[in-house]
Write an enzyme that holds these catalytic residues in place. Structure first.
Site, PDB file in Angstrom:
ATOM      1  N   TRP A 104       0.875  -1.183   0.000  1.00 31.06           N
ATOM      2  CA  TRP A 104       0.000   0.000   0.000  1.00 31.06           C
ATOM      3  C   TRP A 104       0.903   1.221   0.000  1.00 31.06           C
ATOM      4  O   TRP A 104       1.925   1.244   0.689  1.00 31.06           O
ATOM      5  CB  TRP A 104      -0.872  -0.072   1.245  1.00 31.06           C
ATOM      6  CG  TRP A 104      -1.396   1.227   1.806  1.00 31.06           C
ATOM      7  CD1 TRP A 104      -0.857   1.920   2.853  1.00 31.06           C
ATOM      8  CD2 TRP A 104      -2.549   1.937   1.396  1.00 31.06           C
ATOM      9  NE1 TRP A 104      -1.617   3.020   3.116  1.00 31.06           N
ATOM     10  CE2 TRP A 104      -2.675   3.068   2.229  1.00 31.06           C
ATOM     11  CE3 TRP A 104      -3.515   1.753   0.401  1.00 31.06           C
ATOM     12  CZ2 TRP A 104      -3.694   3.992   2.125  1.00 31.06           C
ATOM     13  CZ3 TRP A 104      -4.536   2.669   0.286  1.00 31.06           C
ATOM     14  CH2 TRP A 104      -4.621   3.769   1.139  1.00 31.06           C
ATOM     15  N   ASP A 123       4.382  -5.162   4.083  1.00 29.61           N
ATOM     16  CA  ASP A 123       4.304  -6.099   5.196  1.00 29.61           C
ATOM     17  C   ASP A 123       5.512  -7.031   5.167  1.00 29.61           C
ATOM     18  O   ASP A 123       6.098  -7.265   4.111  1.00 29.61           O
ATOM     19  CB  ASP A 123       3.015  -6.915   5.106  1.00 29.61           C
ATOM     20  CG  ASP A 123       1.784  -6.067   5.377  1.00 29.61           C
ATOM     21  OD1 ASP A 123       0.689  -6.450   4.923  1.00 29.61           O
ATOM     22  OD2 ASP A 123       1.930  -5.034   6.061  1.00 29.61           O
TER      23      ASP A 123
HETATM   24  N1  ABN Z   1      -1.220  -4.667   6.116  1.00 30.21           N
HETATM   25  C1  ABN Z   1      -1.400  -5.196   7.355  1.00 30.21           C
HETATM   26  C2  ABN Z   1      -2.540  -6.155   7.478  1.00 30.21           C
HETATM   27  C3  ABN Z   1      -2.291  -7.494   7.470  1.00 30.21           C
HETATM   28  C4  ABN Z   1      -3.356  -8.393   7.563  1.00 30.21           C
HETATM   29  C5  ABN Z   1      -4.633  -7.909   7.650  1.00 30.21           C
HETATM   30  C6  ABN Z   1      -4.866  -6.549   7.673  1.00 30.21           C
HETATM   31  C7  ABN Z   1      -3.816  -5.654   7.567  1.00 30.21           C
END
Ligand code: ABN
Length: 176
Positions: A104, A123
């Site tokens: 994102w 992430d």
């Molecule tokens: N981007 C973090 C995240 C991971 C899993 C679920 C929601 C958000």
């Protein structure tokens, strides 16, 4: 005789001024003065402002930023656990995890220089959720029915391991 008394008096005065006792008295005064200096009222308000984390202190410079706090400016559009609290840093994944292939992207304002930066929220994947320093700042994020600007997504979806551990915030560029 008066001349004897005069010279005796002058000699005593000279001895008092330059003698051992006079030198010791001067040294003693200097030592007491030096001990009193640190308790004089210097202005330490600038340090106090930084220590208490006031907004003014934080805007003063990059050294005032806390990488483990959600209000760090580049975390403005984050949704996840900060990797800086999980064994990594704000830009690197903890050992045993790898960065997500997709991410994102948000735009955050840096109050220190007044400029806007594009930030990629990748992430880190391959371990179970870290669980520390959860931040949901989500600036300019929109609900799930507008997928292109929705943030609440596991970006590990296209990695070999889809297990989400934490989120990094990597500056991609500055707005000209
Ligand atoms: N981007 C973090 C995240 C991971 C899993 C679920 C929601 C958000």
């Amino acid at each position: 005789m008066w001349i004897d008394r005069f010279f005796e008096h002058q000699t005593r005065r000279a001895a008092q001024r330059t003698g051992r006792r006079s030198v010791l008295a001067t040294l003693g005064k200097a030592m007491v003065g030096t001990m009193a200096l640190p308790v004089l009222p210097f202005d330490r308000s600038a340090h106090a402002a930084g220590a208490h984390g006031s907004k003014a202190g934080k805007a003063a410079g990059p050294q005032a930023q806390d990488e483990t706090a959600c209000d760090y400016w580049k975390y403005c559009a984050v949704d996840g656990f900060l990797c800086s609290c999980c064994g990594g840093s704000s830009t690197t994944c903890p050992p045993g995890t790898e960065p997500s292939r997709v991410s994102w992207v948000g735009t955050c304002h840096n109050p220190a220089d007044g400029r806007d930066y594009m930030v990629s929220y990748n992430d880190c994947c391959g371990k179970t959720t870290c669980g520390r320093c959860e931040c949901n700042t989500n600036e300019r994020e929109r609900p799930g029915y507008r997928l292109g600007v929705h943030n609440d997504v596991n970006w590990c979806m296209s990695n070999d391991s889809t297990m989400f551990h934490c989120t990094t915030s990597i500056i991609l560029g500055v707005q000209e």
